[in-house]
Each structure stands twice: as structure tokens, then as C-alpha cells.
Design a protein around this motif. Structure first.
Motif, PDB file in Angstrom:
ATOM      1  N   ALA A   1     -38.071  40.825 144.927  1.00 45.88           N
ATOM      2  CA  ALA A   1     -37.485  41.596 143.895  1.00 45.88           C
ATOM      3  C   ALA A   1     -36.022  41.588 144.332  1.00 45.88           C
ATOM      4  CB  ALA A   1     -38.149  43.340 144.393  1.00 45.88           C
TER       5      ALA A   1
ATOM      6  N   GLY B   1     -37.406  44.342 135.677  1.00 50.52           N
ATOM      7  CA  GLY B   1     -37.709  43.530 136.838  1.00 50.52           C
ATOM      8  C   GLY B   1     -36.626  42.809 137.440  1.00 50.52           C
TER       9      GLY B   1
ATOM     10  N   HIS C   1     -32.994  38.450 138.403  1.00 52.34           N
ATOM     11  CA  HIS C   1     -33.861  37.954 139.281  1.00 52.34           C
ATOM     12  C   HIS C   1     -33.318  38.063 140.675  1.00 52.34           C
ATOM     13  CE1 HIS C   1     -36.032  35.768 136.202  1.00 52.34           C
ATOM     14  NE2 HIS C   1     -34.816  35.240 135.843  1.00 52.34           N
TER      15      HIS C   1
ATOM     16  N   THR D   1     -43.824  38.563 145.331  1.00 55.67           N
ATOM     17  CA  THR D   1     -42.576  39.040 144.279  1.00 55.67           C
ATOM     18  C   THR D   1     -41.254  39.102 145.018  1.00 55.67           C
ATOM     19  OG1 THR D   1     -44.165  40.076 142.945  1.00 55.67           O
ATOM     20  CG2 THR D   1     -41.934  40.525 142.519  1.00 55.67           C
TER      21      THR D   1
ATOM     22  N   SER E   1     -38.976  41.779 149.461  1.00 58.07           N
ATOM     23  CA  SER E   1     -39.989  41.063 148.619  1.00 58.07           C
ATOM     24  C   SER E   1     -41.317  42.087 148.787  1.00 58.07           C
ATOM     25  CB  SER E   1     -40.464  39.850 149.591  1.00 58.07           C
ATOM     26  OG  SER E   1     -39.455  38.759 149.254  1.00 58.07           O
TER      27      SER E   1
END
Ligand SMILES: Nc1ncnc2c1ncn2[C@@H]1O[C@H](COP(=O)(O)OP(=O)(O)OP(=O)(O)O)[C@@H](O)[C@H]1O
Ligand SMILES: [Mg+2]
Length: 314
Positions: free
Chosen positions: A20, A41, A211, A18, A14
Motif C-alpha cells: 500500500a 488504491g 502506487h 499488497t 504492506s
């Protein structure tokens, strides 16, 4: 089967709020090309940076050739090469100068550094430009130089983070042939890409990431098989589009997309439907079709479906 050379288990990372990476798993057999495919992303660069020891995971483990990327970072670094998302070569130096400089940084002797630089320039087609400053290189030449810089120490595993983003088709083709050369030498390659055709061209196995998680894995063909065939229908009369859409919706159990004024496309359910049944149902509804065709989905369609983006986006 031999142990996989790259293993990631439950990686989390993270940055503030966020997330990641949220439990990323990967396994790449020795000598294979693994394509890590995902939208902007998705967590691709974050994963590569952890595998390449540039960043530590918050949780989970990763091993390269059996060595832990955190505990045995030195052993890992001795076995890997990385060409990052942004070329790291020095503009003011020549191609040859860059390679010699990196070789010296990697503690090759002066003579070894010169020999290795020439060998790589020759092998990957940059000898003609070797003595020109990199400022004058095209984007493709620059990426290629960056790629061969990561080969100086003959890595067992090479990480390529979006090696062809922003390149024209010819330069992409050149990078692809360089990658194929490496694979022929037995190098294991993990490449990230947003381009489906790149993964289709180069990868033995694809891991689709979204994600921060791997949401599907398989060969390009296996992935295409997971979403069933596509049905494309071209109508004789564009006015029949709405009723035709209803017929196809009933048959396929999914909303067809209009792919033109007179045509529709829809994903068929797993077991598939026979062409004859489709034609009969259209006929029964009084709809004249100029063309009805079943086809395998493209990897683009698989990707969009898996990452849950609207098909119209691309
Ligand atoms: N150093 C950082 N600080 C803050 N947020 C970060 C950092 N690195 C990555 N992120 C965030 O983590 C998420 C994953 O980023 P990452 O760069 O791994 O994605 P990616 O799949 O490589 O995307 P792209 O295709 O655009 O390169 C993104 O939301 C990104 O903004
Ligand atoms: Mg990235």
C-alpha cells in the motif's frame, strides 16, 4: 522557515502481497492545507491512518509537531483530529447528542461538553438541525457533523480523508467553507481527495500519490507548469483530422487526442511552441483551422499525465 508540523519519511506498509505504501514522504508546514491527491488504491487512507496513529508503518517514520506517531502516540493523539472516509456518527442520536457523546468520550466535563457542542453547531451552521436524529440528515450534513466532531478538542492538525466524496456540489461547497474557516483559525489541514478541483480550491500544496509513493509535489500552479501548455485546434473540415493529427504530432512530438469530430488537443513540450509557427505549419499542409488556442493544462490533465492513466478515462 519553521519546522513542518507533519513529516513522513519513507513510510512503507504492506497488507499481505499488497504494497500500500512504498516509501511515502510528506512535509506540511504549520497552518497550511496539504492536498494528498491520488486515484483509488493509491495509499491515501493507509498514509492518513499511520499519521493519525491508527496503524503502525512497517518501515519509515512520521512525526506530528515533533512527536513520533508510534513512540509518542499519546502526544500525537492530543494534537490531531480525524474525519475518516466514512462518517462515524451515530444515526440514532441527534446532531447535538453525537457531539455531546464524543465530547464526553474525550473526557470533557458534562458542562464543557454541552458548551462545546453548541459552539460547534452554531459555528458550522448545524444549529437548526441540532435536535433532529442524524438518520434524517442529508449526506452533506452528516459529513459536516463528522467533521466538527473531529474539532471538539481543537486539534492543531486535522486529517480529512476524502471529505466530500459522494456529495452534491452544494454540500461540497459547504465542506469547503468549513475547511477554510478552520484554516483561518490556524489549523493545519491534510486532506485526501480524488477531486482535482478540490485540491485546486483548498490546498496550498499538493502531493500526488500513486502506487504508495509521492510522484509529484507543488502548488497547483507549479504542477500545471510541469507538463507545459496544451494546444487545442478546431478544424473547419472534420475530414482534415488525420492530416492535422500528423502535423501536430510532428510539432509537439506527442500523439494528439481527438476531443471531438473536428478537434484535436495535444500537450506541448516544455519550452513550448509559438502560436504563429503552429498556424504556419497547418497552413503549409493545406489545413484550415477554425480555432487554434494555447492554454494552461487543467489539474485533471496534470493528474492523468502523472498517474499515467489514459486521458480518455475521464
Ligand atoms: N486493511 C487492509 N487489508 C488489505 N489490504 C488493504 C487494507 N487497507 C488497504 N489495503 C490495500 O492497500 C492499497 C491502498 O489502499 P488505500 O485505502 O490506502 O487507498 P486509497 O488511496 O485511500 O484509495 P481510495 O481512494 O479508494 O480510498 C489498496 O490496494 C488496498 O486494497
Ligand atoms: Mg481511501
Amino acid at each position: 522557515m519553521a519546522d513542518p508540523i507533519v513529516v513522513a519519511e519513507g513510510l512503507h506498509k504492506s497488507f499481505g502481497d499488497t504494497h500500500a505504501l512504498r516509501g511515502l514522504d510528506l512535509s506540511v508546514p504549520r497552518g497550511a492545507v496539504c492536498g494528498v491527491l491520488g486515484p483509488n488504491g493509491a495509499g491515501k487512507t493507509t498514509a492518513v491512518r499511520i499519521l493519525a496513529t491508527l496503524s503502525d508503518p512497517d518501515a519509515g517514520h512520521a512525526r506530528i509537531a515533533g512527536f513520533d506517531v508510534v513512540r509518542d502516540a499519546g502526544e500525537v493523539r492530543a494534537r490531531i483530529g480525524l474525519a475518516g472516509q466514512y462518517a462515524a456518527v451515530d444515526d440514532k442520536l441527534t446532531g447535538r447528542g453525537n457531539l455531546r457523546m464524543f465530547a464526553r468520550l474525550y473526557h470533557l466535563s458534562r458542562r464543557e461538553a454541552h458548551r462545546r457542542a453548541d459552539e460547534l453547531l452554531e459555528r458550522f451552521g448545524l444549529m437548526d438541525a441540532a435536535d433532529r436524529p442524524v438518520t434524517g440528515y442529508s449526506g452533506g450534513m452528516r459529513r459536516r457533523l463528522d467533521l466538527i466532531t473531529s474539532l471538539i478538542l481543537r486539534p492543531e492538525v486535522l486529517f480529512l480523508d476524502e471529505p466530500t466524496t459522494g456529495l452534491d456540489p452544494r454540500s461540497r461547497g459547504e465542506i469547503w467553507s468549513s475547511v477554510r474557516e478552520l484554516v483561518a483559525d490556524g489549523t493545519t489541514v491534510l486532506l485526501t481527495t480524488q477531486y482535482l478541483d478540490e485540491a485546486d480550491q483548498l490546498a496550498d500544496d499538493i502531493a500526488v500519490v500513486d502506487h504508495g509513493r509521492v510522484i509529484a509535489t507543488g502548488t497547483p500552479d507549479e504542477l500545471k507548469a510541469t507538463i507545459g501548455d496544451r494546444l487545442d485546434v478546431v478544424l473547419e473540415d472534420p475530414a482534415a483530422l488525420p492530416p492535422a493529427a500528423t502535423v501536430l504530432n510532428n510539432l509537439a512530438g506527442a500523439e494528439p487526442a481527438a476531443t471531438g469530430a473536428d478537434r484535436l488537443s495535444v500537450a506541448l513540450p516544455g519550452g513550448g511552441l509559438r502560436l504563429a509557427d503552429i498556424v504556419r505549419e497547418l497552413d503549409r499542409a493545406g489545413i484550415a483551422a477554425a480555432d487554434v488556442r494555447l492554454r494552461r493544462p487543467t489539474l485533471d490533465e496534470v493528474f492523468l499525465r502523472l498517474t499515467d492513466r489514459k486521458e480518455a478515462v475521464r
